[in-house]
Design a protein around this motif. Structure first.
Motif, mmCIF file in Angstrom:
data_model
loop_
_atom_site.group_PDB
_atom_site.id
_atom_site.type_symbol
_atom_site.label_atom_id
_atom_site.label_comp_id
_atom_site.label_asym_id
_atom_site.label_seq_id
_atom_site.Cartn_x
_atom_site.Cartn_y
_atom_site.Cartn_z
ATOM 1 N N GLU A 1 52.840 43.301 35.059
ATOM 2 C CA GLU A 1 53.428 43.936 36.236
ATOM 3 C C GLU A 1 54.951 43.788 36.221
ATOM 4 O O GLU A 1 55.567 43.431 37.215
ATOM 5 C CB GLU A 1 52.812 43.371 37.519
ATOM 6 C CG GLU A 1 51.342 43.730 37.644
ATOM 7 C CD GLU A 1 50.650 43.126 38.862
ATOM 8 O OE1 GLU A 1 49.569 43.640 39.190
ATOM 9 O OE2 GLU A 1 51.163 42.177 39.456
ATOM 10 N N GLU B 1 55.233 40.724 50.010
ATOM 11 C CA GLU B 1 54.305 41.477 49.167
ATOM 12 C C GLU B 1 52.873 41.207 49.625
ATOM 13 O O GLU B 1 52.478 40.053 49.782
ATOM 14 C CB GLU B 1 54.491 41.029 47.714
ATOM 15 C CG GLU B 1 53.604 41.780 46.763
ATOM 16 C CD GLU B 1 54.037 41.603 45.312
ATOM 17 O OE1 GLU B 1 55.230 41.334 45.075
ATOM 18 O OE2 GLU B 1 53.181 41.724 44.429
ATOM 19 N N LYS C 1 55.298 33.627 36.922
ATOM 20 C CA LYS C 1 54.376 34.696 36.518
ATOM 21 C C LYS C 1 55.054 35.387 35.354
ATOM 22 O O LYS C 1 56.204 35.795 35.461
ATOM 23 C CB LYS C 1 54.182 35.647 37.695
ATOM 24 C CG LYS C 1 53.596 37.010 37.337
ATOM 25 C CD LYS C 1 53.362 37.843 38.607
ATOM 26 C CE LYS C 1 52.979 39.267 38.290
ATOM 27 N NZ LYS C 1 52.649 40.046 39.494
ATOM 28 N N HIS D 1 44.831 49.701 47.629
ATOM 29 C CA HIS D 1 43.991 48.514 47.829
ATOM 30 C C HIS D 1 43.345 48.516 49.201
ATOM 31 O O HIS D 1 42.849 47.502 49.655
ATOM 32 C CB HIS D 1 44.786 47.202 47.679
ATOM 33 C CG HIS D 1 45.388 47.040 46.340
ATOM 34 N ND1 HIS D 1 46.307 46.075 46.044
ATOM 35 C CD2 HIS D 1 45.193 47.738 45.196
ATOM 36 C CE1 HIS D 1 46.673 46.181 44.786
ATOM 37 N NE2 HIS D 1 46.013 47.187 44.256
HETATM 38 C C1 BDP Z 1 47.944 41.873 42.361
HETATM 39 C C2 BDP Z 1 48.751 42.254 43.547
HETATM 40 C C3 BDP Z 1 50.208 42.131 43.259
HETATM 41 C C4 BDP Z 1 50.497 40.747 42.743
HETATM 42 C C5 BDP Z 1 49.576 40.412 41.601
HETATM 43 C C6 BDP Z 1 49.724 38.982 41.167
HETATM 44 O O1 BDP Z 1 48.452 43.586 43.895
HETATM 45 O O2 BDP Z 1 50.927 42.390 44.423
HETATM 46 O O3 BDP Z 1 51.812 40.665 42.332
HETATM 47 O O4 BDP Z 1 48.249 40.575 41.988
HETATM 48 O O5 BDP Z 1 48.836 38.193 41.449
HETATM 49 O O6 BDP Z 1 46.596 41.899 42.700
HETATM 50 O O7 BDP Z 1 50.703 38.631 40.540
#
Ligand code: BDP
Length: 668
Positions: free
Chosen positions: A321, A197, A317, A522
């Motif tokens: 998201e 990623e 995490k 991005h």
């Molecule tokens: C975002 C990224 C994503 C990450 C997320 C994170 O685009 O890919 O999973 O941060 O830090 O900025 O968890």
């Protein structure tokens, strides 16, 4: 190399100090270097006078001790000296001391270290610290590399080799170095399908399909590189964690990697999915207070430690998201973190809890959420929980104000993600568990980071996590010397490009404290995508975080708060982060804000051109392939810089109604 453009324009290249280091070159090197050896090349010292003096000082290796890590230290010292001095040195095991010996060990393996004098010096070191010193033993001048623990000896060996690689004076050498933070961790964002990623350097280096049976030789090179800069923890997988990572099938693979890393003092960590009890264990809930769930995690953690006795712990995490969270079960992060930490604690593991809980309290200003959601729990987390806090309260940006949550929880362990300069070692508030972490930029490209210069970011992270008082310039200098060249003029040019590169990028993407102007890739400009972050209108530009706006500024300690809250004292490079700035506001330069904005965008473009020119001046002086590749990449960067400048200024012009001053247009 082709990924430099992606890197330059991606969101992941903003590692604060680290991001200054992304364009460098290979000077003065006739032979092509594919970058695989990173900064541990150990090529023969190219300065004859220095080589002679080293050969006079270093004549033998005296190494005792049979522990796994000490043996690694011996192997590295041997490899390094043999390469750098281009001679095979005799290795003396045990008590006999010859003049010119390099003696490496601990009080358990080196007799003189038991003396009161040495005990006093060693007592000053923290875990992993070491001393490198010229000593006289029975009339024989020697170099001693000493530590209380084996791992400190290994770090000392790498430091000693670095001194030679950077052609530093060995005369009367006296170094005493301890890490300022306990945990210095790389976070891989690697997925189990081999993708990475936000990765720009090929696929994952972890070849899950081949593990545990086939051990890629890369793993050891990777471990050496990390140990050489003091990194002692590695989270193998992405924070968007696939629950399968803690399945039996994968744990044996993880254990095989841990076996490779152990001799280098590197602990393996895993990112886990909070809903693993359901997704993997087939339970009907992942409620952290449910007895069955607790039992499931207890059994899982037992299973992990059976396979990996020095397992570091979990990273998690939650809540955004798409990631599951304790809040899905109406539980707080505190309940979630403490449940898991309690289980890990019995094995000595730690729980790194990422702070970002957009599912909790909401506020119009997203920047306020980490602080709002977490300060209430201060003092309540178990002592093996460490909050992992992104440097910027919004997200990763080339430049952003630091998160006010850093330092705001005096009774909670905190660790910064991707940030370097903050006072977060626990010395201010007495925290017991400290660390720093960075999302890794490593992939399976031959040169590891997609282009050789990306290696500098990896190197700099380790060095800063060891000692955040090192300056960016010192680190860059070390890295250039170890990786690229010893030619003074070339080093100077490279340093200039590296030190200026972050500002150049910020200028043509997000100057004056602007944030999140990128589109959803991005990569390209898209200031219209998230208008709420810029609050642009006919009166001005910038997010008002003063007491007239979201008042996020109140989350900072008074010293910083007072500076940020006042339009006239706020650093201009953070202006639009804290203030809605009128278009005609007078800047320190004498220009109006609108003019300054235009000036910054155009300067960014102009400075990329300047970098190209500096680069071009090297034609014929560096490896032609590297010259050409980098030249192409810089061309790409120039195009991208223009695209950003055009898109952003055109967009903002629609609100300011003002023309771009003609004098800047010549910067094209
Ligand atoms: C975002 C990224 C994503 C990450 C997320 C994170 O685009 O890919 O999973 O941060 O830090 O900025 O968890």
């Amino acid at each position: 190399m082709n990924n430099i453009r992606t890197f330059i324009n991606s969101k992941k290249r903003w590692n604060i100090i680290l991001s200054i280091i992304f364009i460098v070159s290979i000077f003065g090197s006739a032979k092509a270097d594919n970058g695989y050896r990173l900064w541990l090349k150990y090529d023969k010292i190219d300065n004859m006078a220095y080589l002679q003096s080293c050969r006079k000082t270093i004549k033998a290796l005296n190494i005792a001790g049979q522990s796994v890590i000490l043996r690694t230290a011996q192997e590295e010292l041997h490899r390094g000296l043999e390469g750098l001095l281009a001679s095979r040195l005799p290795v003396i095991h045990g008590g006999e001391i010859a003049a010119g010996s390099v003696i490496a060990g601990t009080p358990a393996t080196v007799a003189i270290l038991k003396s009161n004098k040495w005990q006093r010096s060693l007592a000053k070191l923290t875990k992993g610290g070491y001393i490198i010193q010229q000593v006289n033993i029975g009339g024989n001048p020697c170099i001693l590399i000493a530590s209380n623990e084996d791992i400190g000896v290994l770090y000392g060996v790498f430091h000693f080799l670095r001194l030679l690689q950077t052609q530093s004076d060995l005369k009367n050498i006296k170094v005493s170095s301890s890490p300022k933070l306990q945990w210095r961790i790389l976070n891989h964002w690697d997925n189990l399908d081999g993708s990475v990623e936000q990765g720009f350097a090929g696929s994952s280096i972890w070849k899950w399909n081949n593990l545990p049976n086939k051990i890629d030789p890369r793993y050891k090179v990777y471990a050496r590189a990390n140990a050489s800069i003091g990194i002692n923890g590695v989270v193998l997988n992405s924070v968007n964690a696939n629950p399968k990572i803690i399945s039996k099938e994968y744990l044996v693979k993880v254990a095989a990697l841990a076996d490779v890393f152990r001799p280098y003092g590197i602990h393996v960590f895993l990112a886990v999915n909070f809903a693993s009890p359901e997704l993997l264990g087939k339970l009907n809930t992942s409620d952290p207070l449910n007895t069955g769930v607790k039992q499931w995690w207890t059994d899982k953690v037992d299973e992990i430690y059976k396979l990996i006795p020095d397992f570091g712990g979990f990273l998690i995490k939650v809540g955004y998201e798409g990631q599951p969270s304790p809040m899905d079960h109406h539980r707080t992060p505190l309940e979630g973190a403490n449940m898991m930490a309690g289980i890990l604690a019995s094995h000595g593991g730690i729980m790194m809890w990422r702070v970002d809980t957009r599912k909790m309290s909401q506020d119009k200003d997203q920047a306020k959420l980490p602080y709002n959601n977490f300060t209430q729990f201060d003092g309540k987390f178990y002592s093996n929980v460490i909050l992992q806090i992104k440097y910027g309260p919004l997200d990763f940006q080339p430049r952003i104000a630091f998160s006010p949550l850093l330092g705001a929880m005096p009774h909670t362990n905190e660790m910064v993600e991707f940030q370097i300069t903050q006072e977060i070692d626990g010395s201010l508030q007495g925290q017991q568990l400290t660390g720093m972490t960075a999302v890794a930029n490593v992939g399976d490209d031959t040169d590891w980071t997609g282009y050789i210069f990306g290696q500098a970011n990896w190197y700099a992270f380790g060095r800063v996590a060891w000692d955040y008082e090192l300056s960016a310039k010192e680190i860059a200098n070390e890295w250039i010397n170890m990786t690229l060249t010893h030619n003074g003029k070339a080093i100077k040019t490279i340093l200039e490009i590296m030190m200026g590169s972050r500002e150049v990028l910020v200028n043509y993407e997000t100057p004056l404290g602007l944030n999140l102007l990128c589109d959803y890739t991005h990569y390209s400009p898209g200031p219209w995508v998230r208008e709420k972050f810029t609050q642009v209108d006919h009166s001005g530009l910038g997010f008002d975080r003063t007491d007239k706006g979201s008042n996020a500024v109140a989350q900072y300690f008074p010293g910083a708060r007072n500076i940020f809250a006042n339009l006239h004292t706020c650093p201009e490079n953070l202006l639009c982060y804290f203030h809605h700035v009128p278009w005609n506001y007078k800047m320190k330069s004498g220009r109006t804000f609108w003019e300054e904005l235009c000036y910054k965008y155009y300067s960014g473009v102009k400075d990329v051109r300047q970098m190209q020119q500096e680069w071009n001046s090297l034609n014929g002086k560096i490896d032609p392939e590297i010259f050409t590749n980098t030249n192409e990449l810089l061309k790409g960067q120039y195009e991208k810089a223009r695209e950003w400048k055009e898109a952003c200024l055109n967009y903002f012009k629609g609100f300011s109604g003002l023309p771009v001053p003609s004098q800047y247009q010549q910067f094209q």
